[in-house]
Design an enzyme around this catalytic site. Structure first.
Site, PDB file in Angstrom:
ATOM      1  N   ASP A   1     -49.787  -6.358  11.224  1.00  0.00           N
ATOM      2  CA  ASP A   1     -49.209  -5.510  12.281  1.00  0.00           C
ATOM      3  C   ASP A   1     -49.987  -4.221  12.586  1.00  0.00           C
ATOM      4  OD1 ASP A   1     -47.312  -7.500  12.042  1.00  0.00           O
ATOM      5  OD2 ASP A   1     -45.641  -6.187  11.534  1.00  0.00           O
TER       6      ASP A   1
ATOM      7  N   LYS B   1     -44.538 -12.871  15.113  1.00  0.00           N
ATOM      8  CA  LYS B   1     -43.270 -12.955  14.383  1.00  0.00           C
ATOM      9  C   LYS B   1     -42.275 -11.979  14.988  1.00  0.00           C
ATOM     10  CE  LYS B   1     -44.890  -9.583  11.047  1.00  0.00           C
ATOM     11  NZ  LYS B   1     -43.925  -8.523  11.405  1.00  0.00           N
TER      12      LYS B   1
ATOM     13  N   CYS C   1     -43.234  -4.580   6.482  1.00  0.00           N
ATOM     14  CA  CYS C   1     -43.867  -5.885   6.718  1.00  0.00           C
ATOM     15  C   CYS C   1     -44.895  -6.265   5.655  1.00  0.00           C
ATOM     16  CB  CYS C   1     -44.438  -5.939   8.122  1.00  0.00           C
ATOM     17  SG  CYS C   1     -43.102  -5.980   9.353  1.00  0.00           S
TER      18      CYS C   1
END
Ligand code: VGL
Ligand code: ZN
Length: 198
Positions: A9, A107, A152
């Site tokens: 990310d 995601k 994450c």
């Protein structure tokens, strides 16, 4: 032993001027690019939410960012709107070397379930497909870097270790949100799962 670098990310919304800016999030970009040359496989993840996602505080009446909500799959932190599909904020940081990526895993696209982990949605049951991708390529060892350490990266590292991968997290190439001790809790949880923190 076959190794992959998993870059979690590294997107505009998680960098300092973004919607869910992680302090110093942009400082890890160039060293991550440099690290890519050491790996035969590079995988990027991209948080990728539809408008009105259930993890957004704005979706719920009387909720503010960083409040929590008890969802059917457990406690969910509610976030500012971020990484909306197709938006500038959802794009990778412009300096990230995306050309080296063999695979990009998106995601968080299910409107009803958040997905911190690169492996499973937050119900801990719905797979993203990354496990199968790695196994069919014969990859056994993973190095994780990116944003955010305590969400994450943490969820991805713990899931990967529980799936039997050898996992290390380069903490110097991660940055944290750190909500009410979440970084310390994440470090403890990762260590308990057998993740190597370095
Ligand atoms: C993340 C909160 C919400 C992360 C993603 O990438 O750590 N955190 N969505
Ligand atoms: Zn998100």
């Amino acid at each position: 032993m076959s190794q992959a670098l998993i870059v979690i990310d590294v997107q505009n919304d998680f960098c300092p001027s973004g919607a869910l800016g992680v302090p110093e999030g942009d400082q890890i970009v160039q060293p991550i690019n440099d690290l890519m040359t050491d790996f035969g496989a590079v995988i990027l993840t991209q948080d990728w939410h539809p408008k009105g996602h259930s993890s957004f505080a704005s979706t719920h009446a009387d909720k503010a960012p960083f409040d929590t909500l008890d969802m059917i799959y457990g406690m969910q932190v509610l976030w500012p709107d971020h990484c909306i599909q197709g938006s500038e904020g959802a794009q990778f940081h412009p300096a990230l070397n995306t050309e080296r990526a063999d695979m990009i895993v998106r995601k968080g696209f299910n409107p009803a379930i958040d997905s911190y982990s690169a492996f499973f949605e937050n119900d801990h049951a719905t797979p993203t497909g990354l496990e199968g991708y790695l196994r069919t390529r014969g990859i056994t060892d993973l190095t994780l870097v990116g944003l955010a350490t305590d969400f994450c990266v943490n969820f991805s590292a713990v899931d990967a270790a529980n799936l039997g991968f050898h996992v290390r997290v380069r903490e110097d190439l991660c940055r944290a949100i750190d909500l009410e001790g979440s970084l310390a809790a994440a470090q403890e949880g990762m260590r308990a799962a057998g993740v190597i923190l370095e």
